[in-house]
Every structure is written in C-alpha cells, then in structure tokens.
Write an enzyme that holds these catalytic residues in place. Sequence first.
Site, PDB file in Angstrom:
ATOM      1  N   GLU A  77      15.031 -16.340  49.386  1.00 31.05           N
ATOM      2  CA  GLU A  77      13.943 -15.836  50.226  1.00 31.05           C
ATOM      3  C   GLU A  77      14.463 -15.123  51.476  1.00 31.05           C
ATOM      4  OE1 GLU A  77      10.653 -19.271  49.124  1.00 31.05           O
ATOM      5  OE2 GLU A  77      12.113 -19.653  50.691  1.00 31.05           O
ATOM      6  N   ASP A 109       4.416 -18.387  40.802  1.00 37.31           N
ATOM      7  CA  ASP A 109       3.959 -19.159  39.638  1.00 37.31           C
ATOM      8  C   ASP A 109       2.510 -19.567  39.875  1.00 37.31           C
ATOM      9  OD1 ASP A 109       3.912 -22.183  40.701  1.00 37.31           O
ATOM     10  OD2 ASP A 109       5.626 -21.176  41.594  1.00 37.31           O
TER      11      ASP A 109
HETATM   12  N1  SAH Z   1      15.302 -23.769  44.373  1.00 33.86           N
HETATM   13  C1  SAH Z   1      15.276 -25.184  44.131  1.00 33.86           C
HETATM   14  C2  SAH Z   1      13.985 -25.916  44.465  1.00 33.86           C
HETATM   15  C3  SAH Z   1      12.746 -25.111  44.544  1.00 33.86           C
HETATM   16  S1  SAH Z   1      11.370 -26.071  45.092  1.00 33.86           S
HETATM   17  C4  SAH Z   1      15.687 -25.456  42.690  1.00 33.86           C
HETATM   18  O1  SAH Z   1      15.252 -24.764  41.760  1.00 33.86           O
HETATM   19  O2  SAH Z   1      16.443 -26.379  42.541  1.00 33.86           O
HETATM   20  C5  SAH Z   1      10.146 -24.825  45.185  1.00 33.86           C
HETATM   21  C6  SAH Z   1      10.159 -23.921  46.411  1.00 33.86           C
HETATM   22  O3  SAH Z   1       9.284 -22.830  46.217  1.00 33.86           O
HETATM   23  C7  SAH Z   1       9.682 -24.614  47.677  1.00 33.86           C
HETATM   24  O4  SAH Z   1      10.385 -24.096  48.782  1.00 33.86           O
HETATM   25  C8  SAH Z   1       8.175 -24.270  47.756  1.00 33.86           C
HETATM   26  O5  SAH Z   1       7.766 -23.939  49.060  1.00 33.86           O
HETATM   27  C9  SAH Z   1       8.000 -23.062  46.828  1.00 33.86           C
HETATM   28  N2  SAH Z   1       7.071 -23.214  45.698  1.00 33.86           N
HETATM   29  C10 SAH Z   1       6.903 -22.240  44.752  1.00 33.86           C
HETATM   30  N3  SAH Z   1       6.021 -22.642  43.809  1.00 33.86           N
HETATM   31  C11 SAH Z   1       5.602 -23.891  44.150  1.00 33.86           C
HETATM   32  C12 SAH Z   1       4.706 -24.833  43.538  1.00 33.86           C
HETATM   33  N4  SAH Z   1       4.099 -24.563  42.388  1.00 33.86           N
HETATM   34  N5  SAH Z   1       4.511 -26.028  44.161  1.00 33.86           N
HETATM   35  C13 SAH Z   1       5.138 -26.305  45.314  1.00 33.86           C
HETATM   36  N6  SAH Z   1       6.023 -25.452  45.917  1.00 33.86           N
HETATM   37  C14 SAH Z   1       6.261 -24.248  45.361  1.00 33.86           C
END
Ligand code: SAH
Length: 227
Positions: free
Chosen positions: A11, A195
Amino acid sequence: MIGIIGAMREELELLLDELVGAEELRVGGYTLFRGHLAGKPVLISQCGIGKVNAAALAQIFVLEGVKQLVLTGVAGALGPGLEVGDIVVSTDAVQHDVDVRALGYALGEVPGERLSWPADAALQRLALETAGALEGVKVVSGRVLSGDQFIANRERARGLYRTFGGLCAEMEGAAVAQVCSRAGVGFVIVRSLSDSADGSAEVDFRTFTPLAARRAKAVVLGMLARL
Ligand code: SAH
C-alpha cells in the site's frame, strides 16, 4: 506536515518510490520516512496489520507534529453494489469488534467515547474530488468499519452492513481515527476495494490488492497536489 499511513508494504511502496529528499527515522519500533510528495512535506510509514499497530503509529505521528493524516490502502466491500476497484472515502469510522453490550453500551461503542469518529470535512471533500477525477473508477463516501478480523463470509459481511451501515471492512481505520480525534488531528480514510469480504475474499484480496493499491496511491498523490 501531512501524515500518510498504510498497513501493508504494497500500500505504501508506490508512494515511497515518489518521495523526494527521503530521510529515514526509527521511532518506537517503526520506520518513518520524511520527505516531499507533490511538493508537500509528508511523513510516511507502514503500521502493520490491525488496530493496535495502527493506533501506536498514529500516536507517533501526532507526537512528530503531523497536523493532517490520510490512512490509505485496501478493504473488503460491504455495501450493496460495491465492487473490487471501487474507492471508499470515509465519512466516519467504527470499531465493529468492540462489544460492551453487557454493560449497556451499543455494539461498537468504546465506553466513554463516541460510537464513531468523523473524518475531517475538508480532507473528505478533497479525497472525493480527487478520486472522482480518476477515469472509470466508482467513488463512494460512507462509513468504514474496522476490527481485528479479516472478513471473508457473506453472511457476516451482510450483518456488518445491516448493523452499522458500513461500506467497507478493514483492520486499521477506526483506530487511527480514534487517536487523531483525541489529539485534534484531522484525518480521512481512503480505501480501494480489494475483495467482497465473502467466500472469495482470500483469493480476491491476493489478486486485486496491487490494482487497489495503485488506485489508493493515485488518490493520495492527487490530494497532496491539490492541498
Ligand atoms: N498481507 C497480510 C495480511 C493481510 S490482512 C498477509 O496476506 O499475510 C488484510 C489487510 O487488508 C488489512 O490491512 C485490512 O485493513 C485490509 N483488508 C482487505 N480486505 C479485508 C477484509 N475483507 N476484511 C478485513 N480487512 C481487509
């Protein structure tokens, strides 16, 4: 100085690529970058995932003298008709996972605080104008829901929309909003949808985060240019 926070490397790296005169600082376990973007003095840093990380970094930004703060990144769509790639500009933010109902508080209400923390009106207007100028991108303004949960279930997503009227779910915004409100720092959340917070969320999140991050970056740079 304008603060820019994102949770994930994806980001922020696009913005860091454009940072002029970058100076790196280490404060409280975070790496902060000071410099200029679109000719404006900025402080940029990655907070990591979740409300605790976001609040801790927001407090550091306050103490470093940030007067306006933009939280940018991706989120899951909750509102009807919203799709991957659309942009949500926050009107306010709620912590959907706070539950002190047993003591008579509303779901999401932190005792002694307001249920939601409103965004700065001028920053909100600026974000809407800037995002609205992007070609072929739907932009909406509304409530952002934050919690320490990745929402990946259609029923849960619908329930969150019904309960709070939130347009998207993410994991950091309301924490930053709470800290900024206490400190009198204006903030806005700009989230591009990666998503739909449903059964496909895991795959969509991984697939669409690069596109969503590019859109979020375009809005932040455009906002800075117009400030
Ligand atoms: N990049 C890490 C974890 C991602 S957690 C990995 O894959 O291991 C998801 C991140 O995207 C968080 O920072 C949140 O703010 C955002 N996000 C995107 N879609 C989301 C959803 N459906 N529910 C909650 N957070 C979401």
